[in-house]
Motif scaffolding. Structure first.
Motif, PDB file in Angstrom:
ATOM      1  N   GLY A  29       0.700  -1.146   0.095  1.00 19.31           N
ATOM      2  CA  GLY A  29      -0.138  -0.175   0.021  1.00 19.31           C
ATOM      3  C   GLY A  29       0.741   1.352   0.045  1.00 19.31           C
ATOM      4  N   LYS A  32       2.799   1.383  -3.321  1.00 11.19           N
ATOM      5  CA  LYS A  32       1.839   1.996  -4.432  1.00 11.19           C
ATOM      6  C   LYS A  32       1.626   3.648  -4.376  1.00 11.19           C
ATOM      7  CE  LYS A  32      -3.006   1.713  -5.707  1.00 11.19           C
ATOM      8  NZ  LYS A  32      -3.596   3.077  -5.023  1.00 11.19           N
ATOM      9  N   VAL A  33       1.530   4.113  -3.033  1.00 10.09           N
ATOM     10  CA  VAL A  33       1.264   5.644  -2.880  1.00 10.09           C
ATOM     11  C   VAL A  33       2.472   6.308  -3.473  1.00 10.09           C
ATOM     12  CG1 VAL A  33       1.198   7.443  -1.387  1.00 10.09           C
ATOM     13  CG2 VAL A  33      -0.480   5.372  -1.112  1.00 10.09           C
ATOM     14  N   ARG A  64      -0.938  -3.001  -7.039  1.00  9.73           N
ATOM     15  CA  ARG A  64      -2.149  -3.374  -7.007  1.00  9.73           C
ATOM     16  C   ARG A  64      -2.612  -4.716  -6.905  1.00  9.73           C
ATOM     17  NH1 ARG A  64      -5.889   0.994  -8.308  1.00  9.73           N
ATOM     18  NH2 ARG A  64      -6.973  -0.366  -9.291  1.00  9.73           N
ATOM     19  N   THR A 156      -3.991   4.235   0.969  1.00 11.61           N
ATOM     20  CA  THR A 156      -3.619   4.478  -0.490  1.00 11.61           C
ATOM     21  C   THR A 156      -3.467   5.963  -0.557  1.00 11.61           C
ATOM     22  OG1 THR A 156      -5.922   5.069  -1.162  1.00 11.61           O
ATOM     23  CG2 THR A 156      -5.067   2.767  -1.596  1.00 11.61           C
TER      24      THR A 156
END
Length: 427
Positions: A29, A32-33, A64, A156
């Motif tokens: 997570g 991804k950010v 993801r 996120t």
């Protein structure tokens, strides 16, 4: 859904390296950010660097998919423990994240099993109630039921926004979760109360509340909220995007142009700003101007897939189908050259435009065969076109075979399909 595009001043490489570090420790997570922030920053600092952009997109998708697998496992564990409502939340999150057809199928099957288990549990509960007097089972507080879902959604966001969202309290959390579930009336009520409870003018709550208002058909209130929000967050591009959508819907295209002219310097040359300006022209049906706008951007900054997609769409609006088809082909070739997965929708556009122009080639036939697997819901239409291509090539046997497949998978009915295929020559 909440909006998550917030900008900062670091170089893309800084965020990219931080994302790599999180990936190595499997903190998907957070990784991804960071990759998303790197991509956003790249759009402002080097919009022509398509190779780096594609690399970041691939990293984001890997994150993801990894998150989707984690959510699937969490959902399975919760189902085994009988926590069906919580499990459903994680299944929903996984479905939002993944593009893997097999995983999507697995998740849908889990959802079906979940529905069956909930029904069975409900029937048992009713039997217990009918059979004896007992005290009602005390339900856990809402904040405990929804905590995991809220944590997954907020995870996120950029770190500073995460901290802000967590500080707004239970009322905001309830409204934010309702917004993400599509329960817009409840979201509007709770987020309005949350704004009263958190009187900070720099709060992000107005952005989420405006989203709820728009979905409830109240663009006037949404506009007021967004304009006030921008006074304190002039670099929040999502607010400009929502305002543009309001102006497009009401036909106020000059106001949209004026809004985009007021963008801060660091945003005005970004790909996102270019897309908003181009879409404003497109929505106003100024297709020729939109085409020039997108072409000028590509000439100045070099290739960018998102701009090329919009330019192709504009060519279609101008009935310049050959130009649109060539652009979709370029997008496919760019993806192939760097080993990236080609978006099935781009393949579909190219194949359909080629088919419509009478290009009954083996290449187009193979594209439709691929698309039938990649987009199962369109399989019938793909098999129907394959049947027509074989018929045009004189391959009667294959034309009939795929005609029947088209019927099976939802294309035309059998009589229409068979009548479009030449009769088999008599021996």
């Amino acid at each position: 859904m909440g909006l998550r595009n917030f900008f900062s001043a670091k170089d893309p490489e800084d965020y990219d390296q931080k994302g790599d570090a999180f990936s190595e420790s499997e903190k998907w997570g957070k990784a991804k950010v960071e990759y998303e922030r790197a991509l956003q920053r790249l759009d402002k600092t080097a919009p022509w660097d398509d190779g780096y952009r594609q690399n970041l997109r691939e990293k984001i998708q890997r994150c993801r998919e990894a998150l989707a697998l984690e959510h699937r496992q969490t959902a399975a564990d919760l189902m085994e423990a009988g926590h069906y409502e919580d499990a459903d939340g994680f299944i929903e999150l996984a479905l939002e994240l993944t593009e893997d057809d097999r995983l999507q199928e697995t998740l849908e099957k889990m959802r079906q099993s979940l529905a069956a288990a909930e029904t069975e549990t409900s029937e048992i509960d009713l039997a217990d109630i009918a059979g004896m007097q007992s005290e009602p089972i005390e339900q856990p507080p809402i904040e405990e039921q929804d905590d995991d879902h809220f944590r997954a959604l907020v995870g996120t966001l950029p770190d500073d926004v995460q901290a802000a969202y967590r500080s707004y309290g239970q009322t905001f959390k309830t409204g934010y979760l309702a917004l993400n579930r599509g329960e817009f009336e409840a979201a509007e009520q709770y987020l309005s109360r949350a704004m009263e409870e958190n009187a900070d003018p720099h709060s992000y709550i107005p952005l989420e509340l405006a989203n709820a208002c728009l979905n409830m058909g109240d663009p006037d209130r949404a506009r007021d909220l967004l304009e006030a929000f921008l006074d304190h967050h002039p670099d929040a591009l999502p607010a400009y995007q929502l305002l543009c959508e309001i102006f497009w819907e009401t036909g106020a295209f000059e106001q949209a142009e004026a809004l985009l002219s007021s963008l801060p310097a660091e945003l005005s040359q970004s790909v996102a700003a270019c897309l908003l300006r181009g879409e404003t022209l497109y929505q106003a049906q100024n297709y020729a101007l939109a085409k020039s706008w997108y072409r000028d951007f590509l000439k100045t900054y070099g290739w960018d897939e998102s701009i090329a997609r919009e330019l192709a769409k504009t060519h279609e609006a101008l009935n310049e189908m050959a130009n649109a088809r060539n652009l979709y082909l370029q997008i496919m070739q760019q993806c192939s050259s760097c080993g990236a997965r080609i978006d099935p929708m781009i393949k579909q556009k190219f194949a359909d435009l080629s088919f419509a122009s009478g290009l009954n080639t083996v290449e187009i036939l193979e594209l439709y065969l691929s698309l039938a697997q990649e987009i199962p819901k369109n399989a019938g239409a793909c098999y129907e076109k394959i049947s027509h291509i074989y018929a045009a090539q004189g391959n009667v046997e294959q034309a009939r075979r795929f005609g029947l497949l088209a019927e099976k998978f939802g294309g035309k009915n059998k009589e229409e399909l068979l009548s479009s295929v030449p009769e088999r020559p008599r021996r």
